[in-house]
Scaffold this active site. Structure first.
Site, PDB file in Angstrom:
ATOM      1  N   CYS A  64       0.838  -1.208   0.000  1.00  0.00           N
ATOM      2  CA  CYS A  64       0.000   0.000   0.000  1.00  0.00           C
ATOM      3  C   CYS A  64       0.874   1.260   0.000  1.00  0.00           C
ATOM      4  O   CYS A  64       1.847   1.355   0.747  1.00  0.00           O
ATOM      5  CB  CYS A  64      -0.922   0.000   1.221  1.00  0.00           C
ATOM      6  SG  CYS A  64      -2.065   1.393   1.221  1.00  0.00           S
ATOM      7  N   CYS A  68       0.143   5.077   6.894  1.00  0.00           N
ATOM      8  CA  CYS A  68      -0.487   4.867   8.210  1.00  0.00           C
ATOM      9  C   CYS A  68       0.516   4.156   9.138  1.00  0.00           C
ATOM     10  O   CYS A  68       0.906   3.011   8.867  1.00  0.00           O
ATOM     11  CB  CYS A  68      -1.759   4.049   8.051  1.00  0.00           C
ATOM     12  SG  CYS A  68      -2.793   4.614   6.672  1.00  0.00           S
ATOM     13  N   CYS A  71       0.245   0.445  10.327  1.00  0.00           N
ATOM     14  CA  CYS A  71      -0.208  -0.603   9.396  1.00  0.00           C
ATOM     15  C   CYS A  71       0.913  -1.443   8.797  1.00  0.00           C
ATOM     16  O   CYS A  71       1.836  -0.912   8.160  1.00  0.00           O
ATOM     17  CB  CYS A  71      -1.029   0.023   8.280  1.00  0.00           C
ATOM     18  SG  CYS A  71      -1.772  -1.258   7.228  1.00  0.00           S
ATOM     19  N   CYS A 108     -16.439  -9.182   5.400  1.00  0.00           N
ATOM     20  CA  CYS A 108     -15.834  -7.858   5.235  1.00  0.00           C
ATOM     21  C   CYS A 108     -14.556  -7.989   4.428  1.00  0.00           C
ATOM     22  O   CYS A 108     -13.582  -8.587   4.901  1.00  0.00           O
ATOM     23  CB  CYS A 108     -15.499  -7.267   6.596  1.00  0.00           C
ATOM     24  SG  CYS A 108     -16.916  -7.202   7.689  1.00  0.00           S
ATOM     25  N   CYS A 139     -19.500  -6.333   3.222  1.00  0.00           N
ATOM     26  CA  CYS A 139     -18.857  -5.090   3.638  1.00  0.00           C
ATOM     27  C   CYS A 139     -17.546  -4.997   2.873  1.00  0.00           C
ATOM     28  O   CYS A 139     -16.901  -6.023   2.637  1.00  0.00           O
ATOM     29  CB  CYS A 139     -18.592  -5.088   5.146  1.00  0.00           C
ATOM     30  SG  CYS A 139     -17.736  -3.591   5.707  1.00  0.00           S
ATOM     31  N   CYS A 199     -19.729   2.048   8.086  1.00  0.00           N
ATOM     32  CA  CYS A 199     -19.021   1.399   9.191  1.00  0.00           C
ATOM     33  C   CYS A 199     -17.788   2.261   9.419  1.00  0.00           C
ATOM     34  O   CYS A 199     -16.949   2.387   8.528  1.00  0.00           O
ATOM     35  CB  CYS A 199     -18.617  -0.020   8.778  1.00  0.00           C
ATOM     36  SG  CYS A 199     -17.491  -0.813   9.945  1.00  0.00           S
ATOM     37  N   ARG A 271     -18.250  -2.565  17.511  1.00  0.00           N
ATOM     38  CA  ARG A 271     -17.494  -3.816  17.302  1.00  0.00           C
ATOM     39  C   ARG A 271     -16.180  -3.813  18.066  1.00  0.00           C
ATOM     40  O   ARG A 271     -15.352  -2.917  17.910  1.00  0.00           O
ATOM     41  CB  ARG A 271     -17.222  -4.029  15.801  1.00  0.00           C
ATOM     42  CG  ARG A 271     -16.481  -5.356  15.525  1.00  0.00           C
ATOM     43  CD  ARG A 271     -16.431  -5.719  14.048  1.00  0.00           C
ATOM     44  NE  ARG A 271     -17.752  -5.679  13.491  1.00  0.00           N
ATOM     45  CZ  ARG A 271     -18.140  -4.842  12.533  1.00  0.00           C
ATOM     46  NH1 ARG A 271     -17.273  -4.016  11.999  1.00  0.00           N
ATOM     47  NH2 ARG A 271     -19.387  -4.850  12.106  1.00  0.00           N
TER      48      ARG A 271
HETATM   49  N1  SAM Z   1      -6.660   0.447   2.946  1.00  0.00           N
HETATM   50  C1  SAM Z   1      -7.970   0.797   3.352  1.00  0.00           C
HETATM   51  C2  SAM Z   1      -7.989   2.000   4.263  1.00  0.00           C
HETATM   52  O1  SAM Z   1      -7.076   2.149   5.072  1.00  0.00           O
HETATM   53  O2  SAM Z   1      -8.902   2.792   4.149  1.00  0.00           O
HETATM   54  C3  SAM Z   1      -8.722  -0.345   4.014  1.00  0.00           C
HETATM   55  C4  SAM Z   1      -7.996  -1.347   4.894  1.00  0.00           C
HETATM   56  S1  SAM Z   1      -7.256  -0.719   6.392  1.00  0.00           S
HETATM   57  C5  SAM Z   1      -6.239  -2.065   6.901  1.00  0.00           C
HETATM   58  C6  SAM Z   1      -8.629  -0.674   7.522  1.00  0.00           C
HETATM   59  C7  SAM Z   1      -8.418  -0.238   8.936  1.00  0.00           C
HETATM   60  O3  SAM Z   1      -7.751  -1.239   9.675  1.00  0.00           O
HETATM   61  C8  SAM Z   1      -7.590   0.994   9.190  1.00  0.00           C
HETATM   62  O4  SAM Z   1      -8.286   2.183   8.967  1.00  0.00           O
HETATM   63  C9  SAM Z   1      -7.256   0.837  10.669  1.00  0.00           C
HETATM   64  O5  SAM Z   1      -8.254   1.466  11.478  1.00  0.00           O
HETATM   65  C10 SAM Z   1      -7.292  -0.680  10.881  1.00  0.00           C
HETATM   66  N2  SAM Z   1      -5.940  -1.189  11.181  1.00  0.00           N
HETATM   67  C11 SAM Z   1      -4.931  -1.359  10.314  1.00  0.00           C
HETATM   68  N3  SAM Z   1      -3.819  -1.823  10.926  1.00  0.00           N
HETATM   69  C12 SAM Z   1      -4.137  -1.955  12.232  1.00  0.00           C
HETATM   70  C13 SAM Z   1      -3.407  -2.368  13.386  1.00  0.00           C
HETATM   71  N4  SAM Z   1      -2.130  -2.717  13.327  1.00  0.00           N
HETATM   72  N5  SAM Z   1      -4.052  -2.393  14.576  1.00  0.00           N
HETATM   73  C14 SAM Z   1      -5.356  -2.022  14.663  1.00  0.00           C
HETATM   74  N6  SAM Z   1      -6.086  -1.610  13.600  1.00  0.00           N
HETATM   75  C15 SAM Z   1      -5.488  -1.570  12.406  1.00  0.00           C
HETATM   76 FE1  SF4 Z   2      -2.868   1.257   3.340  1.00  0.00          FE
HETATM   77 FE2  SF4 Z   2      -2.827   0.146   5.728  1.00  0.00          FE
HETATM   78 FE3  SF4 Z   2      -3.269   2.740   5.507  1.00  0.00          FE
HETATM   79 FE4  SF4 Z   2      -5.163   1.005   4.657  1.00  0.00          FE
HETATM   80  S1  SF4 Z   2      -4.446   1.289   6.752  1.00  0.00           S
HETATM   81  S2  SF4 Z   2      -4.416   2.825   3.603  1.00  0.00           S
HETATM   82  S3  SF4 Z   2      -3.848  -0.674   3.941  1.00  0.00           S
HETATM   83  S4  SF4 Z   2      -1.371   1.659   4.937  1.00  0.00           S
END
Ligand code: SAM
Ligand code: SF4
Ligand code: DTB
Length: 326
Positions: A64, A68, A71, A108, A139, A199, A271
């Site tokens: 990606c 974030c 992530c 989801c 979802c 959501c 949730r």
């Molecule tokens: N890439 C898309 C986005 O970020 O909009 C969708 C997938 S992303 C993995 C969805 C959500 O997963 C993120 O917004 C975050 O809130 C949650 N998430 C990701 N990594 C995480 C982690 N290590 N611990 C807890 N929540 C996490």
């Molecule tokens: Fe990409 Fe992870 Fe951020 Fe979703 S949460 S946009 S998968 S870096």
């Protein structure tokens, strides 16, 4: 504040003008008082002995471009996650069939994208139709959506779209710089306007303050409509991500966050999302008492482990909880 004082005459019967101070006041209540208020309100809207089960599937893993800091799927951080291509329809549906037979009612599908590309839309729409044909709710979480993309997903029958605000407006830029809080709110508006259920939730345990947790709930509760479901994630610390080793949260403050979410969004599904591997059974039971009434079910979240289904079913049996749809 008493439960009666919480009721205000807004068009949908719910308040959308929460102040941060009011939410902080919930956090500052003695825990037993907060739990009592939240649980009392929970019982007005939900059967306290029922839990909704959603199962995740990572339809496009890793690689990606976003940054974030929590992530493992960001290409910027040295984690063990390997980038994969979009999963084939049959594989997605095989996972959905398994989820349904194990008791999930919603599937989801998550993609590690900034936003979906035009060329991907037909494939994800096929996934939505396939999942719904199995009798599961659908979802998707695919990143930012424009109005046309949201309309396309709605047309395919999408029930929910997940897009988290993640934290307070103030703390958000400490965590993500490649897209703004405003961008997030715009996507939520596009989803809502298309008629898809929203959501939206966030993550705690990232080193944010109590005021930030209140700010996150305030954003969610003051949206024009409360999200139909509100995932509250406890940070899963993944080696290689910038937040590895940072943050953390007192379990009671996590439980307070769930209780306050219930108080400000009385009829939304709250949730208990990522992070359950690090929670005791007793902590999860308190989260359910505080108003959590949905979980991610199945041994994997997107890339990280989640409790085994049998362990969750065993916990439910011990608590006298029945999954929704059973
Ligand atoms: N890439 C898309 C986005 O970020 O909009 C969708 C997938 S992303 C993995 C969805 C959500 O997963 C993120 O917004 C975050 O809130 C949650 N998430 C990701 N990594 C995480 C982690 N290590 N611990 C807890 N929540 C996490
Ligand atoms: Fe990409 Fe992870 Fe951020 Fe979703 S949460 S946009 S998968 S870096
Ligand atoms: C949400 O709020 N949590 C889910 C789902 N929406 C997409 C994702 C949690 C991801 C946890 C880290 C991982 O497994 O990669």
């Amino acid at each position: 504040m008493s439960v009666e004082q919480l009721e205000h005459p807004y068009p949908d019967g719910f308040r959308h003008n929460w102040t941060r101070r009011e939410i902080i006041e919930f956090f500052d209540l003695p825990l037993m008082d907060l739990l009592f208020q939240a649980h009392s309100l929970h019982r007005q809207y939900f059967d306290p002995n029922k839990i909704q089960l959603s199962q995740l599937c990572s339809i496009k893993t890793g690689g990606c471009p976003e940054d974030c800091k929590y992530c493992p799927q960001s290409s910027r951080y040295p984690t063990d996650v390997e980038a994969e291509r979009l999963m084939a329809l049959e594989k997605v549906l095989a996972g959905a069939r398994k989820a349904k037979s194990a008791g999930a009612t919603r599937y989801c599908m998550g993609a590690a994208w900034r936003s979906p590309k035009g060329r991907d839309m037909a494939a994800v729409c096929d996934m939505i139709r396939g999942v719904r044909n199995l009798g599961l709710e659908s979802c998707m979480t695919l990143g930012m959506l424009d109005p046309a993309q949201a309309a396309q997903l709605k047309q395919a029958g999408l029930d929910y779209y997940n897009h988290n605000v993640d934290s307070s407006p103030e703390y958000y830029p400490e965590i993500i710089t490649t897209r703004s809080y405003e961008d997030r709110l715009k996507t939520l508006e596009n989803v809502r306007t298309a008629g898809i259920n929203v959501c939206s939730g966030g993550i705690v345990g990232m080193g944010e303050s109590k005021a930030d947790r209140a700010g996150m709930l305030q954003t969610l509760a003051n949206l024009p409509q409360h999200p139909g479901s509100v995932p509250i994630n406890m940070l899963v610390q993944v080696e290689g991500t910038p937040l590895y080793g940072a943050g953390g949260i007192d379990p009671f403050d996590f439980i307070r966050t769930i209780a306050a979410a219930r108080l400000v969004m009385p009829a939304s599904y709250v949730r208990l999302s990522a992070g359950r591997e690090a929670m005791s059974d007793e902590m999860q039971a308190l989260c359910f008492f505080a108003g959590a009434n949905s979980i991610f079910y199945g041994e994997k979240l997107l890339t990280t482990p989640n409790p085994l289904q049998n362990n969750d079913l065993d916990l439910f049996a011990r608590l006298g909880i029945t999954p929704e749809g059973k």
